[in-house]
Design an enzyme around this catalytic site. Structure first.
Site, PDB file in Angstrom:
ATOM      1  N   TYR A 138     -62.783  -0.549  55.323  1.00 50.50           N
ATOM      2  CA  TYR A 138     -61.810  -1.440  54.685  1.00 50.50           C
ATOM      3  C   TYR A 138     -62.381  -2.103  53.430  1.00 50.50           C
ATOM      4  O   TYR A 138     -61.665  -2.351  52.480  1.00 50.50           O
ATOM      5  CB  TYR A 138     -61.408  -2.552  55.656  1.00 50.50           C
ATOM      6  N   LYS A 192     -67.849   6.486  67.032  1.00 47.46           N
ATOM      7  CA  LYS A 192     -67.709   7.932  66.811  1.00 47.46           C
ATOM      8  C   LYS A 192     -69.096   8.455  66.451  1.00 47.46           C
ATOM      9  O   LYS A 192     -69.310   9.041  65.392  1.00 47.46           O
ATOM     10  CB  LYS A 192     -66.680   8.170  65.687  1.00 47.46           C
ATOM     11  N   ASP A 224     -61.839   8.764  70.061  1.00 49.95           N
ATOM     12  CA  ASP A 224     -60.722   9.642  70.443  1.00 49.95           C
ATOM     13  C   ASP A 224     -60.468   9.557  71.953  1.00 49.95           C
ATOM     14  O   ASP A 224     -59.327   9.467  72.406  1.00 49.95           O
ATOM     15  CB  ASP A 224     -60.961  11.090  69.974  1.00 49.95           C
ATOM     16  N   ASP A 248     -58.188  -1.548  64.269  1.00 50.58           N
ATOM     17  CA  ASP A 248     -56.817  -1.633  63.750  1.00 50.58           C
ATOM     18  C   ASP A 248     -55.913  -0.710  64.559  1.00 50.58           C
ATOM     19  O   ASP A 248     -54.842  -1.100  65.030  1.00 50.58           O
ATOM     20  CB  ASP A 248     -56.811  -1.233  62.270  1.00 50.58           C
ATOM     21  N   ASP A 252     -53.144  -1.715  67.932  1.00 51.93           N
ATOM     22  CA  ASP A 252     -51.707  -1.414  67.927  1.00 51.93           C
ATOM     23  C   ASP A 252     -51.349  -0.611  69.176  1.00 51.93           C
ATOM     24  O   ASP A 252     -50.324  -0.850  69.813  1.00 51.93           O
ATOM     25  CB  ASP A 252     -51.318  -0.587  66.687  1.00 51.93           C
TER      26      ASP A 252
HETATM   27  C1  IPM Z   1     -53.495  -5.720  60.977  1.00 56.14           C
HETATM   28  C2  IPM Z   1     -52.751  -5.075  59.845  1.00 56.14           C
HETATM   29  C3  IPM Z   1     -53.589  -5.209  58.583  1.00 56.14           C
HETATM   30  C4  IPM Z   1     -54.889  -4.468  58.819  1.00 56.14           C
HETATM   31  C5  IPM Z   1     -52.899  -4.733  57.309  1.00 56.14           C
HETATM   32  C6  IPM Z   1     -51.571  -5.416  57.097  1.00 56.14           C
HETATM   33  C7  IPM Z   1     -53.779  -4.903  56.103  1.00 56.14           C
HETATM   34  O1  IPM Z   1     -52.439  -3.750  60.142  1.00 56.14           O
HETATM   35  O2  IPM Z   1     -53.768  -6.928  60.906  1.00 56.14           O
HETATM   36  O3  IPM Z   1     -53.811  -5.016  61.942  1.00 56.14           O
HETATM   37  O4  IPM Z   1     -54.953  -3.247  58.651  1.00 56.14           O
HETATM   38  O5  IPM Z   1     -55.859  -5.124  59.200  1.00 56.14           O
HETATM   39 MG    MG Z   2     -52.898  -3.175  62.105  1.00 59.38          MG
END
Ligand code: IPM
Ligand code: MG
Length: 357
Positions: A138, A192, A224, A248, A252
């Protein structure tokens, strides 16, 4: 405690308004908080030409904690990278040194049917993902897009750098081990290492830190496989620790095990427990302004704010119990609604929370 409130874009202003009402209710009961407002994300670019304006930076630096809604939306999709709303979020994380991102994924028993996974796979789920937030690919330099000679002729090439320093890994590792020590005492580090040197170093450092935490059981998993295990048998995990990029993606994925990303808070902490608190979900531009967004992730983020930056466990638990109570009473926003429950909008949901408080 000085709290800098950054509502942001999309549903951000609606949901932060409700979290603020909750804090104000507790203030009526003696909680000592002072709120100041700033712009971040697309609305900041519109007003000030940058997603993280100097005035916001000043407020955020002087505050004890930041409560953030969400940033982004289609309106800003075609802007240059430096002006994009996401840059505001990345900018404030880096600027405040918020390297430790805590993302709990908890399944509330009342919402067991909201998950797309079988109830027996997810019931009782309680995972904490600890994501490193200010390093990795990042933020790694160099990065860019440029014309170069390649084996396919002269053409554009894009590149990023995945990089971690030992100390960067060590400090997030310690946060994760400490968290595991206070919970189920199991830590799974995700990397990884079969392909990437950065993550070989990651694994080595995690193994080294483990010596200081004999009471915590450390395991390692390739990313993975971790992605697969999260949907196959998620309850095998207690705390997971991983880098910025893998975190990240896995956070999710983990959030969806619980049925709705609309329920999940997050904390991003520096070395002194100053933090930024935001829902794990995004700005949901499709439902912005309709009064139907689920405010619970933001309200639960306010609870995390009181716990970590305010050292106020009792008010944090009060908010969390109020959330459990309204769920038990059957209140549901659209994202978690099922027949037989009581469908409400953003405001009615927080009215119910305030009544429960
Ligand atoms: C998160 C989001 C952010 C990230 C984006 C919006 C930059 O996806 O907070 O997980 O990738 O960190
Ligand atoms: Mg995110």
């Amino acid at each position: 405690m000085k709290i800098c409130v950054l509502p942001g874009d999309g549903i951000g202003p609606e949901i932060t308004a409700e979290a603020v009402r909750v804090l104000e209710t507790l203030r009526g009961d003696g909680l000592n908080v002072e709120l100041e407002y700033g712009l971040i994300g697309g609305c900041a670019t519109d007003a000030d030409g940058t997603p993280y304006p100097a005035a916001t930076q000043k407020l955020a630096r002087e505050a004890d904690a930041v409560l953030l809604g969400a940033v982004g939306g289609p309106k800003w999709d075609n802007l240059a990278r430096e002006l994009r709303p996401e840059r505001g979020l990345l900018g404030i994380r880096k600027d405040l040194g918020l390297f430790a991102n805590l993302r709990p994924a908890i399944l509330y028993p009342e919402l067991a049917n909201a998950s797309t996974l079988k109830p027996e796979v997810v019931s009782g789920l309680d995972i904490l993902i600890v994501r490193e937030l200010t390093g990795d690919i990042y933020f790694g330099q160099p990065r860019g897009i440029e014309e170069r000679d390649t084996e396919w002729g002269r053409q554009k090439v894009g590149w990023n750098t995945m990089i971690y320093a030992e100390e960067e890994i060590r400090r997030i590792g310690k946060v994760a081990f400490e968290a595991a020590r206070k919970r189920g005492k199991k830590l799974c580090s995700v990397d990884k290492m079969n392909v990437l040197e950065t993550t070989q170093l990651w694994r080595d450092i995690m193994t080294e830190i483990a010596k200081d935490y004999p009471d915590v059981e450390l395991s390692h998993m390739l990313v993975d496989n971790a992605a697969m295990q999260l949907v196959r048998a998620p309850k095998q995990f207690d705390v997971m620790v991983t880098g910025n990029m893998f975190g990240d993606i896995l956070s999710d994925e983990a959030s969806m095990l619980t049925g709705s990303i609309g329920m999940l808070p997050s904390a991003s902490l520096d070395a002194n427990n100053k933090g930024l608190y935001e829902p794990s979900h995004g700005s949901a531009p499709d439902i912005a302004g309709k009064g139907i967004a689920n405010p619970l992730a933001t309200i639960l983020s306010a609870a995390m704010l009181l716990r970590y930056s305010g050292n106020d466990e009792s008010n944090a638990v009060r908010i969390e119990n109020a959330v459990k109570k309204v769920l038990a009473q059957g209140y549901r926003t659209g994202d978690i609604y099922e027949p037989g429950t009581h469908k409400v909008g953003t405001r009615e949901m927080s009215d119910a929370i305030i009544a429960a408080l």
